[in-house]
Design a protein around this motif. Structure first.
Motif, PDB file in Angstrom:
ATOM      1  N   PHE A  20       0.862  -1.183   0.000  1.00 14.25           N
ATOM      2  CA  PHE A  20       0.000   0.000   0.000  1.00 14.25           C
ATOM      3  C   PHE A  20       0.895   1.228   0.000  1.00 14.25           C
ATOM      4  O   PHE A  20       1.890   1.276   0.726  1.00 14.25           O
ATOM      5  N   TYR A  21       0.533   2.253  -0.784  1.00 12.32           N
ATOM      6  CA  TYR A  21       1.173   3.556  -0.693  1.00 12.32           C
ATOM      7  C   TYR A  21       0.164   4.452  -0.006  1.00 12.32           C
ATOM      8  O   TYR A  21      -0.935   4.677  -0.525  1.00 12.32           O
ATOM      9  N   LEU A  22       0.519   4.925   1.183  1.00 14.58           N
ATOM     10  CA  LEU A  22      -0.445   5.613   2.028  1.00 14.58           C
ATOM     11  C   LEU A  22      -0.008   7.025   2.399  1.00 14.58           C
ATOM     12  O   LEU A  22       1.186   7.303   2.553  1.00 14.58           O
ATOM     13  N   ASP A  23      -1.009   7.876   2.581  1.00 17.73           N
ATOM     14  CA  ASP A  23      -0.821   9.209   3.151  1.00 17.73           C
ATOM     15  C   ASP A  23      -1.129   9.040   4.638  1.00 17.73           C
ATOM     16  O   ASP A  23      -2.287   8.901   5.032  1.00 17.73           O
ATOM     17  N   CYS A  24      -0.094   9.040   5.434  1.00 17.38           N
ATOM     18  CA  CYS A  24      -0.228   8.841   6.886  1.00 17.38           C
ATOM     19  C   CYS A  24      -0.087  10.186   7.582  1.00 17.38           C
ATOM     20  O   CYS A  24       1.029  10.629   7.885  1.00 17.38           O
ATOM     21  N   GLU A  25      -1.210  10.841   7.759  1.00 20.22           N
ATOM     22  CA  GLU A  25      -1.246  12.120   8.453  1.00 20.22           C
ATOM     23  C   GLU A  25      -0.284  13.119   7.819  1.00 20.22           C
ATOM     24  O   GLU A  25       0.425  13.848   8.501  1.00 20.22           O
ATOM     25  N   GLY A  26      -0.214  13.120   6.479  1.00 13.66           N
ATOM     26  CA  GLY A  26       0.620  14.069   5.764  1.00 13.66           C
ATOM     27  C   GLY A  26       1.976  13.537   5.328  1.00 13.66           C
ATOM     28  O   GLY A  26       2.675  14.185   4.568  1.00 13.66           O
ATOM     29  N   ASP A  27       2.361  12.370   5.803  1.00 12.15           N
ATOM     30  CA  ASP A  27       3.605  11.729   5.384  1.00 12.15           C
ATOM     31  C   ASP A  27       3.260  10.546   4.492  1.00 12.15           C
ATOM     32  O   ASP A  27       2.322   9.809   4.780  1.00 12.15           O
ATOM     33  N   TYR A  28       4.033  10.353   3.434  1.00 13.11           N
ATOM     34  CA  TYR A  28       3.738   9.311   2.455  1.00 13.11           C
ATOM     35  C   TYR A  28       4.761   8.190   2.541  1.00 13.11           C
ATOM     36  O   TYR A  28       5.963   8.456   2.653  1.00 13.11           O
ATOM     37  N   ALA A  29       4.274   6.940   2.474  1.00 12.18           N
ATOM     38  CA  ALA A  29       5.194   5.802   2.535  1.00 12.18           C
ATOM     39  C   ALA A  29       4.518   4.552   1.982  1.00 12.18           C
ATOM     40  O   ALA A  29       3.291   4.423   1.991  1.00 12.18           O
ATOM     41  N   TRP A  30       5.374   3.645   1.504  1.00  8.60           N
ATOM     42  CA  TRP A  30       4.931   2.314   1.078  1.00  8.60           C
ATOM     43  C   TRP A  30       4.969   1.382   2.276  1.00  8.60           C
ATOM     44  O   TRP A  30       5.916   1.417   3.064  1.00  8.60           O
ATOM     45  N   PHE A  31       3.950   0.523   2.400  1.00  9.53           N
ATOM     46  CA  PHE A  31       3.897  -0.471   3.471  1.00  9.53           C
ATOM     47  C   PHE A  31       3.607  -1.842   2.877  1.00  9.53           C
ATOM     48  O   PHE A  31       2.669  -1.985   2.090  1.00  9.53           O
TER      49      PHE A  31
END
Length: 61
Positions: A20-31
């Motif tokens: 998943f490529y997610l927007d985590c509270e304004g930070d973006y990362a692959w999980f």
């Protein structure tokens, strides 16, 4: 290694078969899907603390 699970707010940006490529509270990362639990309806990501610290080293959990 700490196996504590944290829940954070996350929005789906993109998805592949294995991640998943997610927007985590304004930070973006692959999980990797094998390491996390993502609920698109609730916009919640449940992930091990060690993984969140790896992805977001500037954030205090």
């Amino acid at each position: 290694m700490n196996n504590e699970i944290y829940t954070i707010e996350a929005k789906l940006i993109r998805e592949t078969e294995k991640s998943f490529y997610l927007d985590c509270e304004g930070d973006y990362a692959w999980f990797p899907k094998s390491q996390v639990e993502f609920n698109e309806n609730k916009e919640e990501l449940k992930a091990p603390l060690w993984l969140l610290k790896e992805k977001f080293p500037e954030t205090i959990f």
